[in-house]
Enzyme design. Structure first.
Site, PDB file in Angstrom:
ATOM      1  N   ASP A  20       0.784  -1.242   0.000  1.00 34.82           N
ATOM      2  CA  ASP A  20       0.000   0.000   0.000  1.00 34.82           C
ATOM      3  C   ASP A  20       0.820   1.299   0.000  1.00 34.82           C
ATOM      4  OD1 ASP A  20      -1.887  -1.992   0.278  1.00 34.82           O
ATOM      5  OD2 ASP A  20      -2.468  -1.443   2.306  1.00 34.82           O
ATOM      6  N   LYS A  80      -7.280  -4.021  -3.007  1.00 34.17           N
ATOM      7  CA  LYS A  80      -7.902  -4.708  -1.874  1.00 34.17           C
ATOM      8  C   LYS A  80      -8.649  -3.709  -1.002  1.00 34.17           C
ATOM      9  CE  LYS A  80      -3.781  -4.456   1.122  1.00 34.17           C
ATOM     10  NZ  LYS A  80      -4.347  -3.709   2.245  1.00 34.17           N
ATOM     11  N   CYS A 113      -2.153  -2.734   7.944  1.00 33.37           N
ATOM     12  CA  CYS A 113      -2.013  -3.689   6.842  1.00 33.37           C
ATOM     13  C   CYS A 113      -0.737  -4.523   6.921  1.00 33.37           C
ATOM     14  CB  CYS A 113      -2.117  -2.958   5.507  1.00 33.37           C
ATOM     15  SG  CYS A 113      -3.737  -2.174   5.280  1.00 33.37           S
TER      16      CYS A 113
END
Length: 195
Positions: A20, A80, A113
């Site tokens: 990310d 996602k 994450c």
């Protein structure tokens, strides 16, 4: 005597996960330029060594895509909404690399994450190496406790230079000189140690 995992890693059995590293996070993540610099070193090294590289993007419709400094053109990028990188599409892709036993992990946010990815990977039987100088959060307190929690869960916390030298294992490696150029300058400070 039973042996235990000490965290050795071989480039032939490792993949790089980049979590990310998206444009919208740039202004809010602590030490973003520094961790981006280190993530770039990891990416170039993984490419030189021929390691699989997987990127994820958290809700790219709202948070944008991976920053332009990290060239994703030759790699798969998985969108996602789940906080872990281990979404079904990533799991399917990872199964294509049956030799991969170790995951080198960097990105953001450490306490969300990255941490949830660590838990899922360890539960899946992978050896996980979290590159601390390539991970951050909006809060340094969150980052600090995430590192502690990931270590308690069984992840190996290490630095970019340490993992790269571990992947090479020998100065006679044919890619040593290329990767040595990436680590000649020390990683930029990202407040990992008190001054």
């Amino acid at each position: 005597m039973a042996s235990r995992s000490v965290g050795k890693v071989l480039y032939k059995n490792a993949a790089l996960f980049v979590c990310d590293m998206q444009e919208k996070f740039r202004p809010t993540i602590q030490y973003f330029p520094q961790i981006l610099n280190v993530a770039g070193r990891l990416l170039k090294s993984a490419e030189a060594l021929g390691m699989p590289v997987l990127f994820t993007e958290q809700y790219p419709k709202g948070l944008g895509h991976t920053v332009s400094e990290l060239d994703v053109k030759q790699h798969k990028v998985f969108p996602k909404t789940c906080f872990s990188m281990m979404v079904p599409s990533v799991e399917t892709e990872l199964k294509k690399y049956s030799d991969v036993k170790s995951i080198v992990l960097c990105g953001i946010e450490a306490h969300a994450c990255v941490q949830q990815t660590v838990f899922d990977l360890i539960e899946g039987g992978y050896d996980v190496h979290v590159i601390v100088d390539a991970c951050s959060s909006r809060s340094l307190v969150d980052r600090m406790f995430a590192f502690q929690r990931m270590k308690e869960a069984g992840a190996h916390l290490t630095t970019c230079e340490s993992i790269l030298l571990g992947l090479l294992r020998d100065a006679s490696h044919p890619k040593f000189k290329e990767i040595q150029k990436l680590i000649m300058e020390p990683s930029p400070d990202s407040a990992l140690v008190p001054v």
